[in-house]
Enzyme design. Sequence first.
Site, PDB file in Angstrom:
ATOM      1  N   GLU A 324     -41.095  -7.560   4.353  1.00 36.83           N
ATOM      2  CA  GLU A 324     -42.200  -8.634   4.466  1.00 36.83           C
ATOM      3  C   GLU A 324     -42.097 -10.083   3.686  1.00 36.83           C
ATOM      4  O   GLU A 324     -41.750 -10.216   2.585  1.00 36.83           O
ATOM      5  CB  GLU A 324     -43.794  -8.615   3.593  1.00 36.83           C
ATOM      6  CG  GLU A 324     -44.279  -6.947   3.829  1.00 36.83           C
ATOM      7  CD  GLU A 324     -44.958  -7.246   5.267  1.00 36.83           C
ATOM      8  OE1 GLU A 324     -45.159  -7.547   5.269  1.00 36.83           O
ATOM      9  OE2 GLU A 324     -44.905  -5.776   5.569  1.00 36.83           O
ATOM     10  N   GLU A 763      18.641  22.624 -13.026  1.00 35.97           N
ATOM     11  CA  GLU A 763      20.528  23.308 -12.310  1.00 35.97           C
ATOM     12  C   GLU A 763      19.556  24.482 -12.708  1.00 35.97           C
ATOM     13  O   GLU A 763      19.081  24.778 -13.519  1.00 35.97           O
ATOM     14  CB  GLU A 763      21.216  23.564 -14.141  1.00 35.97           C
ATOM     15  CG  GLU A 763      21.780  22.119 -14.334  1.00 35.97           C
ATOM     16  CD  GLU A 763      23.124  21.998 -13.192  1.00 35.97           C
ATOM     17  OE1 GLU A 763      23.674  22.426 -12.634  1.00 35.97           O
ATOM     18  OE2 GLU A 763      23.452  20.651 -13.594  1.00 35.97           O
TER      19      GLU A 763
END
Length: 1377
Positions: A324, A763
């Site tokens: 408002e 490895e």
Amino acid sequence: MRRYVNMVHISEHTQATPKLRASLFAFLLLLVVSLVDARRQPRRSVTPSTEETVETYEKYYNYVELTWRLQSLAHNHPHIANLSSIGQSSEDRELWVMRITKDPNSDTPGKPKFKYVGNMHGDETLSRQVLVYVVEYLLTKYGEESRITELVDTTDIYIMPSMNPDGFEKSKEGDCEGQNGGRNNAQNMDLNRSFPDQYDGAIANPKTIPEVMAMIRWIQEKKFVLSGNLHGGTVVASYPFDDSATHQRQGHYSQSEDDSLFRYLALVYSQNHPGMKTGEPNCPDALEETFKDGITNGAQWYDVPGGMQDYNYLHGNCLEITMELSCCKYPPASELHKEWDLNRESLLAYMEKVHIGVRGYVKKAISGTALANVSIVVASIRHNLTTGNNGDYYRLLLPGTYNITAVAPGYIPMTVNSVLVKEGKAKELNFTLAPVVNEGPGGTTVTTYAMPSSNDSNLSTTTTTTTNASDSTQTQVAPEATSNNSPPILPHALQPIQPQEFRYHSYSDMDLFLRKYNSEFPSIVHLYSIGRSVEDRELYVMVISDNPTVHEHGEPEFKYIANMHGNEVVGRELLLNLIEYLCRNYGTDPEVTQLVNNTRIHIMPSMNPDGYEAASGGDVKGYKGRNNSNKFDLNRNFPDQFFTIKEPRQPETIAVMNWVKSIPFTLSANLHGGSLVVNYPYDDDKDGLSQYSRSPDDKVFQQVSRAYSQENPLMHKGQACAELYGGEYFKDGITNGANWYSVSGGMQDWNYVNTNCFEVTIELSCVKYPASKELPKFWEQNRRALLQFIQQVHIGVKGTVSDFVDGIGIPNATISVEEIDHNITTARTGDYWRLLVPGTYSITASAHGYKPVRTYATVSKDHVELVDFKLTSIHSNLNGQSPKGPQPTQNPSEKAFQSLIKDLSLGQGLEQLVSSTATENSFRYRRYKELSSFVRGLTLNFPKIASLNSLGQSVDFRTIWALEISNRPGEAEPAKPKIRFEAGIHGNAPVGTELLLEFAALLCINYGKNPVITRLINETRIVIVPSINPDGREQAIEKQCTSTQGFTNTHKKDLDTDFFGNASQRVVEAQPETRAMMDLILDKSYSLSVALDGGALVATYPYDKPVQSVENDGTLKYLASVYANNHPKMHLGGTVCSNDMGNIPDGVMRAAERQSHMGSMKDFSMDFGHCPEITVYSGCCLFPPAEQLPTLWAENKKALLSMLVEVHKGVRGVVRDKSGKPIVGAIIVLNGRVRVITAKDGYFHALLAPGNHNIEAVADGYQQQRQEVVVSSYEAASFIVIEFDMDNSIFGLPREFVVASAAASMTALVVTACIIWCVCAAKSNRQKDGFHRLRQHRDDYDDEIRLTSMGSKKSLLANEFQDESESDEETLYANKI
């Protein structure tokens, strides 16, 4: 305002007199005519003005004016505005909506939708005008204010100024109470009481409320995220719910599920409104009415059934509040400007809140397509929303921790626990849902698993399994679960899908395998090649991620590489198995889905495909196939930090180095064979001994190594290969590389030392090439380890380094950790990842031009810690005050060019430019005659931008051409930087000549076609000298890589030893070629020079002559590195050419270190032309075959273009006095050493390395000026204005002080002279008498002489007997003395 109109006023109003009725009838008749006319006008074609009308804020727009105004705004801003209607009112007026966003004619995913609706009650009119002002403000401020630009770019904004245009036309200005009947629509329906109500469910006759029906359709279609409904009648922000089940008139707080969030949103509006935030509207009709903090719950204020804000929340995905705006419903137009000022900040701040909470996408597993209408459920908040057509959702939430679930019929609901929502921008949280796969016996549903995607790896996830297929669609909230790092133990039917086929893949077989998976899983897989092997095989990489083609901000990059040694084959097959495993289980296995969604995983199955093809099965310890086809060990071929690697860099090595430098990898593993251990840096040390060589991040490397070894049942024991290597033992299955054995030139050390990437070597098998039947065993041993190692990329800290002011990420910022001597840098968008072991650390972020920021972070074991940095520019002013001194203004064109330079310096901008400027050319070498014809042809075909000039002639009378390319060739434009390209100073190295000719053709051909090239030419003066030594070129022989024929000019003079600026240094007259170039260089207007030569692969910078130190060494080295970094091979710094001096760091070196000599063109340009010059040696062979020219052009094209970008950096500006008059010839001293001279109109430009620099400006008659500037590696040069004051100092003292002192001294001198004159005049006669007495009394005079001889003659003259008159007596006296 929504309050009921007092019925007493209505009844009184109807008691009108007959006279009043007649007047009213006449008025209504006139009104009807007006309305009919007004209704018809919009149906005509309204042509909006092309001129922008500036708001005056002094009148209301009726329907026709409103229509015209909106159409005009849309017409003038088509790139961000689109006007449309969502329907018609009862009286057929359009319900106009202005859409404002970037590219408003398409729906772009990722932008939340926001709306403002005004004038719902026709007589509450302020909102109608205010929303027009909002539209105008957003459109006109776009591109000017960063806040507005960001809001429009990132938000889909819809603004409806009037939902009730019919009611507005009935209303009357100044009617504060709403007594003119305009509140309702034309069918007398209150639109804010006509929406479906959650308690009553009733709805009015749709025919009576077309405005409401249009709104309902619109709300359902758009899936708005946030909305504001603007009213009038008081000053307050009202939030849901608007009514309650009891419909109590007032005082009943009707709380929604998102009550706290609604209160927060309402407060955002009220607290930014000077009047609303007081909570005291002081409206004349309700002076006692107050609202705490300016907000209220709707129902507590008064009950409103059928309101629009509740409908939005319950049925539209959208949170809406009602604002408002004013006590007076239809205030006078004179109040409009004031009301706009009161509401503007609130309106903007509220819109920005559409970006809080959580946002993201929901996609289908496997296909990756969007899932619409998926419910997003937040635990403990019983209000869901659904995804849009693109699968996107936006869930507004307050800061906090939430459990969020995605639920869709036919899919398994997924919950993400502990989602941390912070203040500011929404957190991104993406979901991937898997469908129900099949129905087991007895109707039992066997479900599969899906996982959310989030940038936060510290999220636990759960799935829901139901026992009946029909029930799966009814699931609302998935149960919560506890975070657990271990993968869930699933029933047998739910176990992950394992690879189905184990065999060795030849290159062709591997090629088909990769292409197959690339085709089958396009949403998560992308196949690319990083280069080719010696035998021309592709070096393939498969990237797997939820967005595989791009680097996602905040998502780490990970890589696996295998088969570096061609005969070590297990890793190659394991990575193919891993690709299959990740693809097949994505969307169904939680661990895989989490990894793929939150990591960009790059997998290179074979780095040495040639070696693999040469290897033999069953190889245990052999070497066949180990090396590449050139017989070089690739794991001894990388630049080493301790030793010089003399072997030539191999194409596989170069490809990997370029690849690793182009992507911000965080973690990596290199898979080998021949043992069973994880090997971590360093691989060697400065002594070359086999001993522990500790890296600064030794603890991190041990942690990630153990993460792998402990998941391998054999590796972690440390002695798995006892039968082959009985003496080897590795505690926990890990080892320091150098402690095992020393390896120089290894890949893992190069990764760590030269990039952000931590790499280890794994490895995998004792035997290098085991039998294929053992492959399933290797997969089972390593499957968990491979996944667990990828998880390690999510430990330590991560975050973003950004600019404090604009929030833009800062690339190449440094992240340093106290007590760890290894820094990492941010990626192109400012994101970083820093691996760390658990503990508390002091972490600092720093960047050129910014103040460093330090913070403390505690790293835990199970998740990554988020640490963001916001850096403040050294020159930024946090108080918002303007910097001192004059500030140049920037027009939009300048801003666009600066943005272009930044785009070309970051990201893929330069690569895109290279790919978009292809030219068709059959490369060949051109002799002098054809070269001359070619450059003349450029000027004839492109006369507007190309101009040809003769610098002079060679010994054999060949012209030395200079081609200028600019949008105004031949004109002096001192405000633009000028760059010089030269080649052919040695005639036996003509590659540079051909490169520059092709470069010139590229620029000319693309001008006016390619916008980037066009802009660069418009902003730069480019001079190209393709052949300095045309005589030597005529003597040179093709395909002679080392021949010196043509090296000198006709007089056998090496021209690069003939540039001497001082006559005392020159023994003989300069060669004509040298003189021509010296005249060009002495123009002194160049900012940068690039000379191309051959016989090496390196970029050198001044000086060629031996000097102890160079004043601006950092800048010169930086300029050379820019070229090298944009060359695919040069920046690697390796020993590519056999005649090189070993490793050349980053491919850049000082020229004297390569070959020191006097009289070089480079040195002359520096010392006498005040222009930095770099020399680029473009290839090992001086005169390679013409067939190699296309490759050499491809290698140098990007680097040459980068120089056009680089010349626009550094610092530039203008020097002038207070009146604005430019000062030519002022000296600009950089960092107290390097000097540049201001040119015409006072302009100057200097290239500088990134960082902070001090500038001093000196000019005769003016006070010295000092400034500090910050130079960025990616920003265009900052333009500074230096204004001189007149120099009021004398002998270093202020002019006023010196003048005052001089005046005082002169006054004192005059007074003293007068006193002396008076004294002397008084004594004159007595002195004369004394002389007479002297003659008369000779004896007395002799006595005085004796006394005087005992004292000072000067003292005698200075006192009693001093007189300046030229009398005989004085002469006599002087002679006597």
